[in-house]
Design an enzyme around this catalytic site. Structure first.
Site, PDB file in Angstrom:
ATOM      1  N   CYS A  32      -7.185  -3.522   2.358  1.00 20.76           N
ATOM      2  CA  CYS A  32      -6.974  -2.075   2.572  1.00 20.76           C
ATOM      3  C   CYS A  32      -7.320  -1.257   1.329  1.00 20.76           C
ATOM      4  O   CYS A  32      -8.286  -0.502   1.324  1.00 20.76           O
ATOM      5  CB  CYS A  32      -5.536  -1.814   3.033  1.00 20.76           C
ATOM      6  SG  CYS A  32      -5.183  -0.071   3.277  1.00 20.76           S
ATOM      7  N   CYS A  72       0.846  -1.194   0.000  1.00 16.07           N
ATOM      8  CA  CYS A  72       0.000   0.000   0.000  1.00 16.07           C
ATOM      9  C   CYS A  72       0.884   1.248   0.000  1.00 16.07           C
ATOM     10  O   CYS A  72       2.040   1.204   0.437  1.00 16.07           O
ATOM     11  CB  CYS A  72      -0.876  -0.054   1.251  1.00 16.07           C
ATOM     12  SG  CYS A  72      -1.814   1.425   1.592  1.00 16.07           S
ATOM     13  N   HIS A  86       5.157   5.236   2.388  1.00 12.55           N
ATOM     14  CA  HIS A  86       5.450   6.387   3.261  1.00 12.55           C
ATOM     15  C   HIS A  86       6.338   5.952   4.439  1.00 12.55           C
ATOM     16  O   HIS A  86       7.262   6.662   4.835  1.00 12.55           O
ATOM     17  CB  HIS A  86       4.161   6.987   3.847  1.00 12.55           C
ATOM     18  CG  HIS A  86       3.198   7.542   2.831  1.00 12.55           C
ATOM     19  ND1 HIS A  86       3.594   8.177   1.684  1.00 12.55           N
ATOM     20  CD2 HIS A  86       1.846   7.580   2.815  1.00 12.55           C
ATOM     21  CE1 HIS A  86       2.516   8.564   1.002  1.00 12.55           C
ATOM     22  NE2 HIS A  86       1.446   8.211   1.663  1.00 12.55           N
TER      23      HIS A  86
HETATM   24  P1  NAD Z   1       0.177   4.437  -4.718  1.00 16.58           P
HETATM   25  O1  NAD Z   1       1.627   4.696  -4.530  1.00 16.58           O
HETATM   26  O2  NAD Z   1      -0.276   3.164  -5.370  1.00 16.58           O
HETATM   27  O3  NAD Z   1      -0.461   5.648  -5.580  1.00 16.58           O
HETATM   28  C1  NAD Z   1      -0.128   6.999  -5.412  1.00 16.58           C
HETATM   29  C2  NAD Z   1      -0.247   7.670  -6.789  1.00 16.58           C
HETATM   30  O4  NAD Z   1      -0.062   9.092  -6.614  1.00 16.58           O
HETATM   31  C3  NAD Z   1       0.813   7.192  -7.783  1.00 16.58           C
HETATM   32  O5  NAD Z   1       0.183   6.791  -8.987  1.00 16.58           O
HETATM   33  C4  NAD Z   1       1.696   8.434  -7.994  1.00 16.58           C
HETATM   34  O6  NAD Z   1       2.245   8.526  -9.290  1.00 16.58           O
HETATM   35  C5  NAD Z   1       0.703   9.554  -7.725  1.00 16.58           C
HETATM   36  N1  NAD Z   1       1.317  10.829  -7.356  1.00 16.58           N
HETATM   37  C6  NAD Z   1       2.439  11.052  -6.620  1.00 16.58           C
HETATM   38  N2  NAD Z   1       2.652  12.389  -6.501  1.00 16.58           N
HETATM   39  C7  NAD Z   1       1.633  13.008  -7.159  1.00 16.58           C
HETATM   40  C8  NAD Z   1       1.305  14.368  -7.402  1.00 16.58           C
HETATM   41  N3  NAD Z   1       2.062  15.369  -6.907  1.00 16.58           N
HETATM   42  N4  NAD Z   1       0.176  14.636  -8.108  1.00 16.58           N
HETATM   43  C9  NAD Z   1      -0.584  13.643  -8.619  1.00 16.58           C
HETATM   44  N5  NAD Z   1      -0.317  12.324  -8.430  1.00 16.58           N
HETATM   45  C10 NAD Z   1       0.780  12.019  -7.718  1.00 16.58           C
HETATM   46  O7  NAD Z   1      -0.492   4.590  -3.271  1.00 16.58           O
HETATM   47  P2  NAD Z   1      -1.932   4.055  -2.812  1.00 16.58           P
HETATM   48  O8  NAD Z   1      -1.783   2.707  -2.200  1.00 16.58           O
HETATM   49  O9  NAD Z   1      -2.906   4.265  -3.895  1.00 16.58           O
HETATM   50  O10 NAD Z   1      -2.215   5.066  -1.582  1.00 16.58           O
HETATM   51  C11 NAD Z   1      -2.555   6.410  -1.862  1.00 16.58           C
HETATM   52  C12 NAD Z   1      -2.616   7.217  -0.582  1.00 16.58           C
HETATM   53  O11 NAD Z   1      -3.682   6.741   0.242  1.00 16.58           O
HETATM   54  C13 NAD Z   1      -1.362   7.120   0.297  1.00 16.58           C
HETATM   55  O12 NAD Z   1      -1.128   8.386   0.886  1.00 16.58           O
HETATM   56  C14 NAD Z   1      -1.754   6.132   1.365  1.00 16.58           C
HETATM   57  O13 NAD Z   1      -0.997   6.317   2.544  1.00 16.58           O
HETATM   58  C15 NAD Z   1      -3.194   6.500   1.553  1.00 16.58           C
HETATM   59  N6  NAD Z   1      -4.053   5.498   2.171  1.00 16.58           N
HETATM   60  C16 NAD Z   1      -5.025   5.960   3.003  1.00 16.58           C
HETATM   61  C17 NAD Z   1      -5.917   5.074   3.542  1.00 16.58           C
HETATM   62  C18 NAD Z   1      -7.052   5.572   4.392  1.00 16.58           C
HETATM   63  O14 NAD Z   1      -7.694   4.772   5.068  1.00 16.58           O
HETATM   64  N7  NAD Z   1      -7.357   6.860   4.392  1.00 16.58           N
HETATM   65  C19 NAD Z   1      -5.795   3.703   3.285  1.00 16.58           C
HETATM   66  C20 NAD Z   1      -4.802   3.270   2.404  1.00 16.58           C
HETATM   67  C21 NAD Z   1      -3.937   4.179   1.843  1.00 16.58           C
END
Ligand code: NAD
Ligand code: ZN
Length: 331
Positions: free
Chosen positions: A175, A47, A52
């Site tokens: 998740c 994830c 992070h």
């Molecule tokens: P991921 O790494 O698969 O996806 C992140 C995407 O953001 C990537 O495609 C990346 O290229 C893009 N990105 C990076 N910088 C960017 C920018 N400046 N502008 C636009 N796009 C950009 O991660 P994920 O697993 O999809 O998780 C996404 C976020 O959600 C993370 O911050 C994670 O910690 C969070 N998260 C939150 C919860 C929750 O319960 N709220 C649960 C899981 C994950």
């Protein structure tokens, strides 16, 4: 092999410190104590929150066995465990469901007070670890480490799943998929014919797109700096793709121009303050809803133009897509 009551030696990936490659090590996993479940992990997703942690932008304790998005089979159970038994297929839950705290008992809450994310102790509920490597105690990742062949997690952080579930794939339901899909369907409640923008088209953002599409959104803008994400995003339902690095104006200005009045629903799934601000500013000022899904560094602050808060739009955070396992009489 019956491992009940015995420590197990197995392979696990250990992050000895932040911003360093994982190393595969032999670890000892203690048997589960009361209220804990010993799981043979079959699959684990990766994830954005793990990213992070490993990059050091989200504070945890090291050395650590990372991962939290897992599917496995119950190997043994500690005393007083009643919701699962050896042989059950289960998912790990980064946010547990104790079913006793204020959040669990409230119909609109799911951020259980027994969680270990904000802040992260890296230890089980009794304040100790079940992992050792080379004589050193190793921290747990949000109490549900999954980058290991065997893990011990609290019973409240385990969800029993169907016996027919494919364990090689279903870890994503632990998740990323419910986080994104639930953000659109359960938290934002995206409406038919509405317009949406999603910042970040990774695992979570893709599930948001699926939720928007299933809810009947008519236009779905996907924003990502990695254009390799665009073809899959389009296949899932994105109608317009934007790379902020290739725009002459800010992405929120471009979204405003495309929509005329801003979108009905904006989602942030990156975890950066700048994209959170851009999502907020992409919303319709009167009735837009902005959902923050990305996990920002706890040290960062979100700064918004204060006067514009009164115009009527909504800013919401959402955890695990507002999913709940239980519980109260009101739906
Ligand atoms: P991921 O790494 O698969 O996806 C992140 C995407 O953001 C990537 O495609 C990346 O290229 C893009 N990105 C990076 N910088 C960017 C920018 N400046 N502008 C636009 N796009 C950009 O991660 P994920 O697993 O999809 O998780 C996404 C976020 O959600 C993370 O911050 C994670 O910690 C969070 N998260 C939150 C919860 C929750 O319960 N709220 C649960 C899981 C994950
Ligand atoms: Zn709780």
């Amino acid at each position: 092999m019956n491992t009940s009551g015995k420590a197990v030696t197995c392979w696990a990936a250990i992050a000895w410190k932040k911003i360093s490659p994982l190393s595969i090590e032999e670890v000892q996993v203690e048997p589960p104590k009361a209220g804990e479940v010993h799981i043979k992990m079959i699959s684990s997703g990766i994830c954005g929150s793990d990213d992070h942690v490993l990059k050091g932008t989200f504070p945890v304790k090291f050395p650590l066995i990372p991962g939290h998005e897992g599917a496995g089979i119950v190997e043994s159970i500690g005393d007083k465990v009643s919701s699962v038994k050896p042989g059950d297929k289960v998912l790990t839950l980064i946010i547990p469901q104790c079913r006793e705290c204020n959040s669990c008992l409230h119909c609109k809450g799911n951020f259980c007070e027994k969680q270990d994310v904000l802040p992260s102790s890296g230890l089980m509920l009794d304040g100790t670890s079940r992992f050792t490597c080379k004589g050193k105690s190793i921290y747990h990742s949000f109490r549900v480490s999954t980058f290991t062949e065997y893990s011990v997690v609290p019973e409240i952080a385990v969800a029993k799943i169907d016996d027919a579930a494919p364990l090689d794939k279903v870890c994503l339901i632990s998740c990323g998929v419910p986080t994104g899909y639930g953000a659109a369907v359960q938290s934002a409640k995206v409406t038919p014919g509405s317009t949406c923008v999603i910042f970040g088209l990774g695992g979570v953002g893709s599930a948001i797109v699926m939720g928007c599409k299933a809810s009947g959104a008519s236009r779905i803008i996907g924003v990502d700096i990695n254009e390799k994400k665009f073809s899959q995003a389009r296949a899932l339902g994105v109608t317009d793709c934007l790379n902020p690095r290739k725009l002459k104006k800010s992405v929120q200005e471009v979204v405003m121009e495309m929509m005329g009045v801003g979108v009905d629903f904006a989602f942030e799934a990156v975890g950066l303050v700048d994209t959170m601000t851009a999502a907020w500013e992409s919303c319709n000022k009167s009735y837009g809803v902005c959902l923050i899904v990305g996990l920002a560094s706890p040290e960062s602050q979100l700064s918004l133009e204060a006067a514009k808060i009164i115009t009527g739009k909504t800013l919401k955070g959402v955890c695990l897509g507002a999913s709940v396992v239980c519980c109260c009489s009101e739906a």
